[in-house]
Design a protein around this motif. Sequence first.
Motif, mmCIF file in Angstrom:
data_model
loop_
_atom_site.group_PDB
_atom_site.id
_atom_site.type_symbol
_atom_site.label_atom_id
_atom_site.label_comp_id
_atom_site.label_asym_id
_atom_site.label_seq_id
_atom_site.Cartn_x
_atom_site.Cartn_y
_atom_site.Cartn_z
ATOM 1 N N SER A 1 0.921 -1.088 -0.045
ATOM 2 C CA SER A 1 0.025 0.173 0.020
ATOM 3 C C SER A 1 0.895 1.294 -0.090
ATOM 4 C CB SER A 1 -0.935 0.058 1.142
ATOM 5 O OG SER A 1 -0.311 0.054 2.404
ATOM 6 N N ARG A 2 1.992 1.183 0.680
ATOM 7 C CA ARG A 2 3.012 2.359 0.420
ATOM 8 C C ARG A 2 3.263 2.718 -0.827
ATOM 9 N NH1 ARG A 2 7.578 2.257 4.653
ATOM 10 N NH2 ARG A 2 7.252 4.688 4.109
ATOM 11 N N LEU A 3 3.682 1.465 -1.763
ATOM 12 C CA LEU A 3 4.176 1.706 -2.987
ATOM 13 C C LEU A 3 2.769 2.181 -3.823
ATOM 14 C CD1 LEU A 3 6.083 1.484 -5.418
ATOM 15 C CD2 LEU A 3 5.158 -0.977 -5.614
ATOM 16 N N ALA A 4 1.678 2.022 -3.631
ATOM 17 C CA ALA A 4 0.460 2.228 -4.000
ATOM 18 C C ALA A 4 0.140 3.630 -4.090
ATOM 19 C CB ALA A 4 -0.767 1.404 -3.662
ATOM 20 N N ARG A 5 0.547 4.302 -3.460
ATOM 21 C CA ARG A 5 0.153 5.855 -2.926
ATOM 22 C C ARG A 5 0.989 6.473 -4.155
ATOM 23 N NH1 ARG A 5 1.705 5.505 3.310
ATOM 24 N NH2 ARG A 5 -0.211 4.501 4.136
ATOM 25 N N SER A 6 1.912 5.894 -4.812
ATOM 26 C CA SER A 6 2.470 6.793 -5.895
ATOM 27 C C SER A 6 1.937 5.929 -7.062
ATOM 28 C CB SER A 6 3.923 6.626 -5.676
ATOM 29 O OG SER A 6 4.535 7.000 -7.174
ATOM 30 N N GLY A 7 0.747 6.605 -7.698
ATOM 31 C CA GLY A 7 0.140 5.979 -8.666
ATOM 32 C C GLY A 7 0.737 5.431 -9.794
ATOM 33 N N ARG A 8 1.855 6.423 -10.365
ATOM 34 C CA ARG A 8 2.481 5.987 -11.527
ATOM 35 C C ARG A 8 3.364 4.801 -11.382
ATOM 36 N NH1 ARG A 8 7.483 8.391 -14.063
ATOM 37 N NH2 ARG A 8 8.048 9.003 -11.606
ATOM 38 N N GLU A 9 4.336 4.686 -10.460
ATOM 39 C CA GLU A 9 5.186 3.626 -9.991
ATOM 40 C C GLU A 9 4.542 2.193 -9.892
ATOM 41 O OE1 GLU A 9 5.860 6.336 -8.021
ATOM 42 O OE2 GLU A 9 7.656 7.060 -8.758
ATOM 43 N N TRP A 10 3.251 2.505 -9.059
ATOM 44 C CA TRP A 10 2.303 1.409 -8.898
ATOM 45 C C TRP A 10 1.782 0.764 -10.292
ATOM 46 C CZ3 TRP A 10 1.241 -2.139 -5.249
ATOM 47 C CH2 TRP A 10 0.055 -2.846 -5.449
ATOM 48 N N HIS A 11 1.397 1.768 -11.223
ATOM 49 C CA HIS A 11 0.667 1.145 -12.235
ATOM 50 C C HIS A 11 1.867 0.577 -13.237
ATOM 51 C CE1 HIS A 11 -3.652 1.981 -11.579
ATOM 52 N NE2 HIS A 11 -3.016 3.182 -11.032
ATOM 53 N N GLN A 12 3.053 1.100 -13.405
ATOM 54 C CA GLN A 12 4.015 0.630 -14.039
ATOM 55 C C GLN A 12 4.576 -0.718 -13.647
ATOM 56 O OE1 GLN A 12 7.122 3.464 -13.747
ATOM 57 N NE2 GLN A 12 6.832 4.402 -15.541
#
Length: 76
Positions: A22-33
């Motif tokens: 969920s911490r990574l998910a807060r940064s939408g661009r990196e999460w979707h990549q």
Amino acid sequence: MTIPLSEVGLDHVGLALGVEMSRLARSGREWHQLLELCALAGALLADPDGIYDPAEHNDRMLLGLKRARSVRPNCL
């Protein structure tokens, strides 16, 4: 998480482990990549809650819910 996205794209990674996805998910661009590359390369994502296959619709939906919950933690 310290996996370079290029390693996922080159099929050098089969499972990406994370303590708090969920911490990574807060940064939408990196999460979707990461989701897109894992889905294309056939790599799985895992955290203490489970193992997810981003290529599977239901797992992707669960990961999306985790992201939504992490962005707005006080909402039900």
